[in-house]
Scaffold this active site. Structure first.
Site, PDB file in Angstrom:
ATOM      1  N   CYS A 109      -6.342 -73.981 -19.817  1.00 15.16           N
ATOM      2  CA  CYS A 109      -6.221 -75.282 -19.158  1.00 15.16           C
ATOM      3  C   CYS A 109      -4.785 -75.735 -19.367  1.00 15.16           C
ATOM      4  O   CYS A 109      -4.026 -75.119 -20.085  1.00 15.16           O
ATOM      5  CB  CYS A 109      -7.154 -76.308 -19.794  1.00 15.16           C
ATOM      6  N   ARG A 157      -2.548 -72.626 -14.600  1.00 13.90           N
ATOM      7  CA  ARG A 157      -3.324 -72.310 -15.811  1.00 13.90           C
ATOM      8  C   ARG A 157      -4.807 -72.557 -15.607  1.00 13.90           C
ATOM      9  O   ARG A 157      -5.643 -72.012 -16.318  1.00 13.90           O
ATOM     10  CB  ARG A 157      -2.829 -73.164 -16.969  1.00 13.90           C
ATOM     11  N   TRP A 173      -9.780 -75.366 -16.362  1.00 22.71           N
ATOM     12  CA  TRP A 173     -10.495 -74.149 -15.989  1.00 22.71           C
ATOM     13  C   TRP A 173     -11.796 -74.237 -16.769  1.00 22.71           C
ATOM     14  O   TRP A 173     -11.797 -74.171 -17.993  1.00 22.71           O
ATOM     15  CB  TRP A 173      -9.706 -72.918 -16.389  1.00 22.71           C
ATOM     16  N   ASN A 189      -7.769 -78.396 -24.675  1.00 22.39           N
ATOM     17  CA  ASN A 189      -7.744 -77.017 -24.184  1.00 22.39           C
ATOM     18  C   ASN A 189      -8.326 -76.176 -25.303  1.00 22.39           C
ATOM     19  O   ASN A 189      -7.842 -76.215 -26.432  1.00 22.39           O
ATOM     20  CB  ASN A 189      -6.296 -76.589 -23.878  1.00 22.39           C
ATOM     21  N   GLY A 190      -9.392 -75.433 -25.015  1.00 22.38           N
ATOM     22  CA  GLY A 190     -10.011 -74.583 -26.046  1.00 22.38           C
ATOM     23  C   GLY A 190     -11.518 -74.685 -25.946  1.00 22.38           C
ATOM     24  O   GLY A 190     -12.070 -75.150 -24.954  1.00 22.38           O
ATOM     25  N   GLU A 232      -3.543 -50.426 -11.836  1.00 27.27           N
ATOM     26  CA  GLU A 232      -2.845 -51.710 -11.674  1.00 27.27           C
ATOM     27  C   GLU A 232      -2.877 -52.156 -10.222  1.00 27.27           C
ATOM     28  O   GLU A 232      -3.111 -53.324  -9.918  1.00 27.27           O
ATOM     29  CB  GLU A 232      -1.412 -51.578 -12.191  1.00 27.27           C
ATOM     30  N   LYS A 267      -4.562 -55.684  -8.817  1.00 28.22           N
ATOM     31  CA  LYS A 267      -3.874 -56.650  -7.946  1.00 28.22           C
ATOM     32  C   LYS A 267      -4.723 -56.976  -6.728  1.00 28.22           C
ATOM     33  O   LYS A 267      -4.925 -58.115  -6.367  1.00 28.22           O
ATOM     34  CB  LYS A 267      -2.521 -56.081  -7.479  1.00 28.22           C
ATOM     35  N   GLU A 326      -8.059 -58.931  -7.541  1.00 27.11           N
ATOM     36  CA  GLU A 326      -7.970 -60.282  -8.131  1.00 27.11           C
ATOM     37  C   GLU A 326      -7.393 -61.314  -7.166  1.00 27.11           C
ATOM     38  O   GLU A 326      -7.604 -62.505  -7.355  1.00 27.11           O
ATOM     39  CB  GLU A 326      -7.200 -60.277  -9.444  1.00 27.11           C
ATOM     40  N   HIS A 346     -15.674 -36.066  -8.722  1.00 30.36           N
ATOM     41  CA  HIS A 346     -16.747 -36.314  -9.699  1.00 30.36           C
ATOM     42  C   HIS A 346     -17.502 -37.599  -9.384  1.00 30.36           C
ATOM     43  O   HIS A 346     -17.887 -38.335 -10.281  1.00 30.36           O
ATOM     44  CB  HIS A 346     -16.134 -36.344 -11.102  1.00 30.36           C
ATOM     45  N   LYS A 348      -4.204 -68.001 -15.573  1.00 29.48           N
ATOM     46  CA  LYS A 348      -3.076 -67.122 -15.871  1.00 29.48           C
ATOM     47  C   LYS A 348      -3.280 -66.315 -17.147  1.00 29.48           C
ATOM     48  O   LYS A 348      -2.902 -65.159 -17.206  1.00 29.48           O
ATOM     49  CB  LYS A 348      -1.794 -67.936 -15.985  1.00 29.48           C
TER      50      LYS A 348
END
Ligand code: AGP
Length: 667
Positions: free
Chosen positions: A49, A74, A122, A148-149, A540, A544, A547, A563, A662
């Site tokens: 947050c 954030r 968030w 925040n937490g 990677e 990208k 997300e 496989h 983030k």
């Protein structure tokens, strides 16, 4: 004073007179530079947050709204603001949705007050709603708090308070904190002649003793106008020291437009702020050990500039950010790298017989590349552990095992947990971190800063190529202490130096890559395939894509197609191959043939001049030639651009993708 000695960074130490500290008196925020440090100090911290608080001579509202805008990356499912006027009344506005909703709600209402707190959320406990947005009142309606937490024992505290008649307005754990502090404040009203400010500080201390979990908080009370209290445990919180004004924030990007002097609070620190004064001490009342750091990046660095999105800006910054990662760290005379911040002697580095690389998400992909790099260049057995797995496994290691924690934000709770678990067992833990002064940076036994500047876009881009560069330098350094030849070392140095220009060449492919993205914009998913150094590039690239565009995308070692993965191949599912002209090119070509034989579209990334794939792939993207181990730094950029243009074309919010933030500062 303890200072984090990382490669290339020594916090600038200011002389706060120790006697004043010992007296614990309110310290005038006049401090004297005793040592100017010219090395680059750049910082960006990201968390779940966003908190920004202001106290000073100006009206707080504009500072808070501007700060929230900078912190929105954030967390962005709701936001709120509370301003305390000089007359001692609180005006609180909050709502679900993006910050724009809050701005509209506030409208032109004049919220005049020189002290205020604000928050962008968030959601962890309780859905994104008006009631669950911060700030939260206490029972009396005279105290407000942002948090925040995660408060792990919030339910028991809430039950106890409800039994005392408290009524809660939200389902959040954070509101429990505001009630707990407010209740402690009211219990102390008038006790031993405390003034209201001291009473509020005592109440914060009292309440936080009862809490288990993590917090970064800002609190104010109508009885103490012009006075803010902050505290942190496990969630980042910084103090911005202005002229006649002071700030509390989750990260420096929210205050860098107003001051470049910041204090990165430590766990169990408590801070009191007025416009002209600040005091940092320990939550138990002890003297705090803090430093004032000079935030090197400017307000412009966190501005969007002419770019439509931060993600695109940061993709385009990679020629500079990769150069910043190796600047001052190449040694021609030794045909090696210099990483003094590791805080290890050459002999200690030679004695290392095993390396464990730990990280989450993109940092974990960089770690996977690091494994290949270190084993190929230094022949040291290396393994990768996902942070959240490592911290709960009992990985057998011995005294010559070196653990690296890789983290852009330096605040990812699982990576911090992994660091603490390894240190608890006595292992040396080094950090590869971007955010100067972040918790992982400060708790590591040394390390190297990435120097890639603030990364605002939720999707990591320049941080990956910076981490990759640093891991290459590490592998080179270790290799040249073992059996790597001078000529091999010189070749690697030359190719590292050539990277920025080659990255600029790749960035010129943007329009071509956008065309390819639009060609496949209706694809239901994408496969990403690569081998050896580019297996992690494939992972990677897939991360990208998924997300920021929310489609199915998965990365695989190319030969894994046979496989099971090839069952997914169909005419509407593109396969993206990272297939440079390297030692496994022919193997990649066989895999491409297998996909084509099943009518799967193929997008191939290969080396300039190697036109073999023209005849079999549907679309070919050429990147400049470099040595095999450095190709991923060039090949990943088309994948970043492909996902960016694909997501934009699909109308996705590229910088603030749904459900993400983030960095993950809660478990
Ligand atoms: C990657 O695009 C995501 N932002 C995410 O996976 C991120 O890499 C991960 O959360 C680790 O963050 P850190 O590097 O700040 O620790």
């Amino acid at each position: 004073m303890a200072s984090v000695l990382f490669e290339g960074v020594l916090n600038r130490t200011f002389d706060i007179s120790p006697t004043a500290l010992l007296k614990n008196s309110i310290i005038k925020s006049k401090y004297f530079v005793t040592k100017v440090d010219n090395s680059k100090i750049s910082a960006s911290i990201a968390g779940m947050c966003g908190i920004i608080a202001y106290v000073g001579k100006e009206n707080a509202m504009p500072y808070l709204l501007d700060g929230l805008k900078k912190l929105e990356y954030r967390g962005y499912d709701s936001s709120g603001i509370a301003v305390l006027s000089g007359e001692g009344d609180i005006d609180l506005q909050k709502c679900a949705g993006r910050l724009e909703n809050l701005r509209r709600q506030i409208g032109e209402l004049a919220h005049i007050g020189n002290c205020g707190i604000s928050h962008t959320r968030w959601a962890t406990h309780g859905e994104a709603s008006d009631d669950n947005a911060h700030p939260h009142f206490d029972q009396s309606g005279k105290l407000v708090l942002v948090h925040n937490g995660v408060i792990e024992n919030y339910q028991k505290i809430r039950d106890d308070l409800e039994n005392k008649g408290h009524q809660f307005r939200s389902q959040t754990d954070s509101e429990v904190l505001s009630h707990l502090i407010g209740s402690a404040y009211d219990d102390k009203a008038g006790s031993n002649g405390n003034n209201n400010e001291e009473q509020l500080v005592a109440a914060v201390r009292e309440a936080l003793k009862q809490v288990t979990g993590t917090y970064g908080i800002a609190v104010m009370h109508v009885d103490a106008p012009g006075f803010l209290v902050g505290a942190r445990l496990g969630s980042p919180l910084i103090v911005g020291l202005g002229k006649g004004e002071n700030f509390l924030a989750s990260d420096v990007s929210a205050v860098v437009a107003h001051t470049s002097d910041a204090i990165y609070l430590n766990d169990y620190d408590l801070v009191c702020l007025k416009g002209e004064e600040f005091k940092v001490e320990r939550i138990d009342g002890g003297v705090a050990d803090f430093q004032v750091s000079q935030v090197e990046f400017s307000a412009e660095d966190v501005e969007l500039g002419d770019y439509p999105h931060y993600m695109l800006k940061e993709i385009y910054e990679q020629a500079e950010s990769v150069e910043n990662a190796f600047r001052g760290r190449l040694s021609d005379e030794e045909a090696s790298a210099k990483l003094g911040g590791l805080q290890m002697t050459p002999q200690e580095l030679r004695d290392v017989d095993r390396i464990v690389l730990v990280g989450c998400g993109t940092a974990c992909h960089a770690a996977m590349a690091g494994e290949h790099l270190i084993e190929a260049l230094a022949r040291i057995p290396t393994e990768v552990e996902i942070s959240s797995e490592f911290r709960y496994r009992n990985v057998p290691m011995d005294k010559n095992t070196l653990v690296f924690v890789i983290s852009q934000s330096g605040e990812t709770i699982d990576s911090l947990g992994a660091l603490r678990e390894a240190k608890r067992k006595g292992f040396r833990v080094l950090g590869i971190v971007n955010a100067v002064g972040s918790t992982i940076a400060r708790e590591s036994d040394g390390g190297a800063y990435m120097h890639c500047g603030p990364e605002i876009g939720v999707a990591a881009t320049k941080s990956f190529t910076s981490q990759y560069t640093l891991l290459t330098l590490l592998a080179l350094l270790l290799g040249r202490m073992r059996d790597m030849s001078v000529s091999d070392g010189q070749e690697i140095l030359a190719e590292i130096r050539a990277l920025p220009d080659k990255i600029r060449e790749v960035l010129k492919l943007n329009d071509r890559i956008k065309e390819i993205a639009l060609k496949y914009v209706d694809a239901p998913g994408m496969l990403y395939l690569g081998r050896q150094f580019n297996y992690s590039t494939a992972l990677e690239g897939a991360l990208k894509m998924k997300e920021i565009s929310y489609i199915f995308a998965s990365g695989h070692a190319s030969a894994e197609l046979k496989h099971g993965v090839i069952a997914l191949v169909s005419e509407d599912l593109p396969s993206v191959f990272v297939a440079p002209e390297d030692s496994v090119f022919k193997k990649n070509m066989s895999s491409i043939e297998e996909v084509k034989a099943r009518k799967g579209p193929v997008i191939a990334i290969t080396t300039e001049g190697n036109d073999v794939l023209e005849r079999i792939a549907d679309d070919v993207i050429y990147v400049p030639k470099t040595i095999e181990c450095l190709n991923p730094i060039l090949s990943v950029i088309p994948l970043q651009l492909l996902s960016y243009h694909f997501a934009v074309a699909r109308g996705c919010d590229v910088d603030k993708p749904r459900n993400l933030a983030k960095s993950v500062t809660v478990e």
